[in-house]
Design a protein around this motif. Structure first.
Motif, short mmCIF file in Angstrom:
data_model
loop_
_atom_site.label_atom_id
_atom_site.label_comp_id
_atom_site.label_asym_id
_atom_site.label_seq_id
_atom_site.Cartn_x
_atom_site.Cartn_y
_atom_site.Cartn_z
N THR A 83 -69.28 -33.39 -30.52
CA THR A 83 -68.92 -32.53 -31.78
C THR A 83 -68.14 -31.43 -31.35
N LEU A 84 -68.51 -30.79 -30.24
CA LEU A 84 -67.94 -29.65 -29.56
C LEU A 84 -66.33 -29.96 -29.10
N ARG A 85 -66.04 -31.06 -28.84
CA ARG A 85 -64.52 -31.15 -28.64
C ARG A 85 -63.84 -31.14 -29.97
N ARG A 86 -64.27 -31.89 -30.96
CA ARG A 86 -63.94 -31.75 -32.29
C ARG A 86 -63.50 -30.46 -32.92
N TRP A 87 -64.71 -29.60 -32.68
CA TRP A 87 -64.75 -28.45 -33.10
C TRP A 87 -63.64 -27.61 -32.50
N LEU A 88 -63.32 -27.46 -31.16
CA LEU A 88 -62.54 -26.78 -30.21
C LEU A 88 -61.06 -27.35 -30.83
N ASN A 89 -60.71 -28.65 -31.02
CA ASN A 89 -59.50 -28.96 -31.29
C ASN A 89 -59.07 -28.94 -32.81
N LYS A 90 -60.05 -28.53 -33.49
CA LYS A 90 -59.64 -28.55 -34.94
C LYS A 90 -59.85 -27.18 -35.72
N GLU A 91 -61.22 -26.66 -35.97
CA GLU A 91 -61.57 -25.34 -36.46
C GLU A 91 -61.26 -24.41 -35.65
N SER A 131 -58.03 -21.89 -36.48
CA SER A 131 -58.46 -20.22 -37.04
C SER A 131 -58.43 -19.31 -35.89
N ALA A 132 -58.18 -19.73 -34.63
CA ALA A 132 -58.13 -18.55 -33.53
C ALA A 132 -56.78 -18.19 -33.22
N PHE A 133 -55.80 -19.25 -33.46
CA PHE A 133 -54.43 -18.90 -33.06
C PHE A 133 -53.51 -19.09 -34.31
N SER A 134 -52.40 -18.33 -33.96
CA SER A 134 -51.40 -18.33 -35.01
C SER A 134 -50.54 -19.45 -34.86
N SER A 135 -49.68 -19.74 -35.75
CA SER A 135 -48.77 -20.85 -35.62
C SER A 135 -47.79 -20.86 -34.36
N ASP A 136 -47.49 -19.67 -34.24
CA ASP A 136 -46.62 -19.46 -32.70
C ASP A 136 -47.31 -19.71 -31.77
N PHE A 188 -54.69 -13.62 -26.12
CA PHE A 188 -54.11 -14.88 -26.67
C PHE A 188 -55.31 -15.29 -27.95
N GLY A 189 -54.56 -15.17 -28.97
CA GLY A 189 -55.44 -15.59 -30.30
C GLY A 189 -56.55 -14.62 -30.50
N HIS A 190 -57.07 -14.64 -31.70
CA HIS A 190 -58.18 -13.76 -32.30
C HIS A 190 -59.52 -14.71 -32.65
N TYR A 191 -60.50 -13.99 -32.58
CA TYR A 191 -62.03 -14.57 -32.73
C TYR A 191 -62.95 -13.45 -33.28
N SER A 192 -63.93 -13.99 -34.18
CA SER A 192 -64.60 -12.87 -34.44
C SER A 192 -65.91 -12.65 -33.32
N ILE A 193 -65.78 -11.61 -32.68
CA ILE A 193 -66.65 -11.29 -31.34
C ILE A 193 -67.66 -10.02 -31.63
N ASN A 194 -67.78 -9.40 -32.93
CA ASN A 194 -68.73 -8.53 -32.87
C ASN A 194 -69.35 -8.47 -34.06
N LYS A 195 -70.69 -7.72 -34.53
CA LYS A 195 -71.33 -7.73 -35.41
C LYS A 195 -70.77 -7.72 -36.85
N SER A 196 -69.60 -6.89 -36.84
CA SER A 196 -68.83 -6.80 -38.28
C SER A 196 -68.15 -7.97 -38.57
N TYR A 197 -67.89 -8.89 -37.77
CA TYR A 197 -67.33 -10.31 -37.81
C TYR A 197 -65.84 -9.95 -38.05
N SER A 198 -65.35 -8.86 -37.50
CA SER A 198 -63.79 -8.32 -37.44
C SER A 198 -63.22 -9.43 -36.53
N ARG A 199 -61.82 -9.81 -36.65
CA ARG A 199 -61.47 -10.52 -35.55
C ARG A 199 -60.85 -9.82 -34.46
#
Length: 205
Positions: A60-68, A72-77, A8-19
């Protein structure tokens, strides 16, 4: 579904920064929703950027999780399937440090009580980290690393976390520690996955 993993969702998790897809563990379910926790620590971030007294509500971690992160990690759907959750953050059970006011969050961290309830044994709480994070945090040879909880630590400028071997560190670490990993938790409508079976779902762990 409890014990299964879903993508569910996508995030950059490797050194190539690909999602890459984020793998979540299903921790809980009701008739119409499921509680997901990322299988790995997806990133390393401070609980709060400044070393100061702070609760989950104002971190600030709560704000980051619920905003950025959310945007960035999830599609509109996917975002439309994530439920807004009313959360209580209890006081620290050993030190009495105040947990602060209740919050309404789409993305959050587990509390100490939830980490105890959903993972009965310390070894069940261990979490590895993404390849990208190995350059940011201290990790055991096994690949496991610490991860934050939203419960306050032994003092107002500390937050609890789960240690590498699964023990909950109630005294916590200073909130601006940037070497502890983040495992986002979300409540998602069960219908999202029922409409997509068997895609993105694995067998029980």
């Amino acid at each position: 579904m409890i014990g299964q993993t879903v993508e569910f969702g996508h995030y950059s998790i490797n050194k190539s920064y690909s999602r890459e897809p984020i793998t979540f563990i299903v921790l809980d379910e009701t008739q119409d929703k499921v509680l997901l926790l990322s299988e790995k620590g997806i990133d390393a971030m401070p609980y709060n950027t400044k070393n100061e007294p702070v609760t989950w509500e104002n971190s600030t971690l709560r704000r980051w999780l619920n905003k950025e992160f959310l945007e960035s990690a999830f599609s509109s759907d996917e975002i439309s399937s994530i439920l807004l959750s009313r959360l209580d953050t209890p006081d620290n059970p050993s030190y009495g440090t105040k947990g602060g006011y209740a919050t309404d969050d789409f993305v959050f961290l587990l509390s100490e009580d939830e980490a105890d309830r959903y993972f009965l044994m310390p070894e069940d709480r261990t979490a590895s980290i993404s390849p990208l994070m190995k350059e940011k945090v201290y990790a055991h040879d096994s690949g496991d690393a610490d991860w934050w909880l939203r419960t306050p630590g032994g003092r107002p400028n500390r937050a609890s976390y789960v240690r590498i071997f699964g023990k909950i560190q109630e005294g916590g670490s200073v909130v601006n520690d940037d070497t502890i990993s983040v495992r986002p938790a979300i409540w998602v409508r069960k219908s999202y996955f029922e409409e997509r079976k068997p895609e993105g779902m694995s067998a029980s762990r």
